[in-house]
Design an enzyme around this catalytic site. Structure first.
Site, mmCIF file in Angstrom:
data_model
loop_
_atom_site.group_PDB
_atom_site.id
_atom_site.type_symbol
_atom_site.label_atom_id
_atom_site.label_comp_id
_atom_site.label_asym_id
_atom_site.label_seq_id
_atom_site.Cartn_x
_atom_site.Cartn_y
_atom_site.Cartn_z
ATOM 1 N N CYS A 148 0.832 -1.198 0.000
ATOM 2 C CA CYS A 148 0.000 0.000 0.000
ATOM 3 C C CYS A 148 0.868 1.250 0.000
ATOM 4 O O CYS A 148 1.361 1.676 1.054
ATOM 5 C CB CYS A 148 -0.938 0.007 1.210
ATOM 6 S SG CYS A 148 -2.045 1.427 1.257
ATOM 7 N N CYS A 151 -0.487 4.109 2.105
ATOM 8 C CA CYS A 151 -0.330 3.900 3.544
ATOM 9 C C CYS A 151 1.099 4.177 4.011
ATOM 10 O O CYS A 151 1.316 4.816 5.046
ATOM 11 C CB CYS A 151 -0.682 2.455 3.906
ATOM 12 S SG CYS A 151 -2.292 1.881 3.336
ATOM 13 N N ASP A 152 2.076 3.687 3.267
ATOM 14 C CA ASP A 152 3.437 3.621 3.776
ATOM 15 C C ASP A 152 4.437 4.593 3.165
ATOM 16 O O ASP A 152 5.579 4.678 3.632
ATOM 17 C CB ASP A 152 3.976 2.193 3.590
ATOM 18 C CG ASP A 152 3.196 1.178 4.411
ATOM 19 O OD1 ASP A 152 2.565 1.585 5.399
ATOM 20 O OD2 ASP A 152 3.206 -0.017 4.058
#
Length: 326
Positions: A148, A151-152
């Site tokens: 992701c 997300c990261d």
């Protein structure tokens, strides 16, 4: 978490009756459990694996109020909130096989002896991210292997280089986002053309610190305690090892479409459960939440999963309230 051979798996008492049975132990499922309990619904959570997609990441820094937290710790907090504060029983290593409507309840059966009844069902089983299935992928998941980008990406601020694998919207959007955090992004795509939206393609082609490797495959991920490099092979058989700080695998999801359809649920063309804004499915009394649904497919986040779980619980509550008042 794994079980030793011969371990007896706890399960809900056979024949038990619930107001709501929640299938899935991720953010959507636990959020649904918390809210269902607040609405005084007798609830239970059953799940194949606690944590869902959070098991594939290391640190979470985009969930409101948590600053920076280990994904495993966030999962534990979700579970404790439902199980300890609201006394919702949670059973893992259990999957639902089918449910049938019997008068005003669903008869739910599944693995490891699951055999209960529920007036409503909330499906929050998520979907599985496609993997490359190459050496080093599982070893370094959460240690430089991410699924992701959204997300990261911030966790890689100031790093030298990363690889993004894929050719769709998510991969190109991820490459663009990451290019603002790291010095160099390698975009590895197995074909000679992208299937992403032209807007993203044009943006990628004009971003100076993104290098595109067409007709190429990542064949191995290497490192020690963290990802250090990846081996990339092109269609001509030429192989090279690229030093990287991380690799983002953005090649899509695999929802259990056949299982959904066997239950009588309507799905979209990609196999996700169709829901309305209140997480209602085409089956009265059955709701869905999180990554299992057709909602927000391009933006799968913990916060949206949790939100949809709370909405599903509210819809289950209103469904039962309206039924009892007739």
């Amino acid at each position: 978490m794994s079980l030793r051979l011969g371990t007896k798996i706890p399960r809900p008492p056979k024949g038990e009756h619930y107001d709501t049975l929640i299938v899935g132990g991720g953010p959507a499922g636990f959020s649904a459990a918390i809210y269902a309990s607040r609405f005084l619904l007798k609830s239970v959570v059953v799940s194949e694996d606690i944590g869902g997609q959070l098991n594939l990441t290391d640190v979470v820094d985009d969930y409101p109020g948590t600053l920076s937290i280990k994904a495993s710790e966030l999962v534990s907090r979700f579970r404790d909130h439902a199980e300890k504060l609201f006394k919702v029983p949670v059973y893992e290593f259990i999957s639902v096989k089918k449910f049938d409507k019997i008068e005003d309840e669903f008869h739910v059966v599944g693995s490891n002896g699951l055999d209960v009844y529920a007036k409503t069902i909330i499906l929050a089983v998520g979907s599985k991210r496609r993997k490359l299935n190459i050496p080093g992928e599982d070893t370094f998941t959460g240690k430089g292997v991410s699924y992701c980008s959204i997300c990261d990406a911030p966790l890689y601020k100031g790093k030298d280089s990363v690889i993004v694998v894929g050719g769709g919207d998510a991969a190109l959007e991820g490459a663009l986002l990451l290019s603002g955090y790291v010095k160099k992004v390698y975009l590895v795509h197995r074909r000679d053309q992208f299937r992403a939206k032209p807007f993203y393609v044009n943006q990628v082609l004009n971003r100076k610190n993104i290098e595109i490797l067409y007709n190429s495959f990542v064949t191995q991920i290497k490192g020690d305690n963290f990802v250090k490099s990846a081996v990339v092979l092109n269609k001509d058989g030429k192989e090279k090892e690229i030093d990287i700080d991380g690799i983002f695998i953005e090649i899509g999801f695999e929802p259990p479409k056949d299982w959904y359809q066997s239950l009588g649920l309507e799905t979209d063309e990609a196999g996700y459960i169709k829901v309305d804004d209140w997480m209602r499915t085409n089956i009265q009394g059955v709701f869905a939440a999180g990554d299992a649904t057709s909602k927000w497919k391009g933006f799968r986040q913990i916060v949206t999963a949790a939100a949809s779980g709370s909405i599903a619980a509210y819809s289950a509550y209103t469904y039962l309230t309206e039924k009892s008042s007739r």
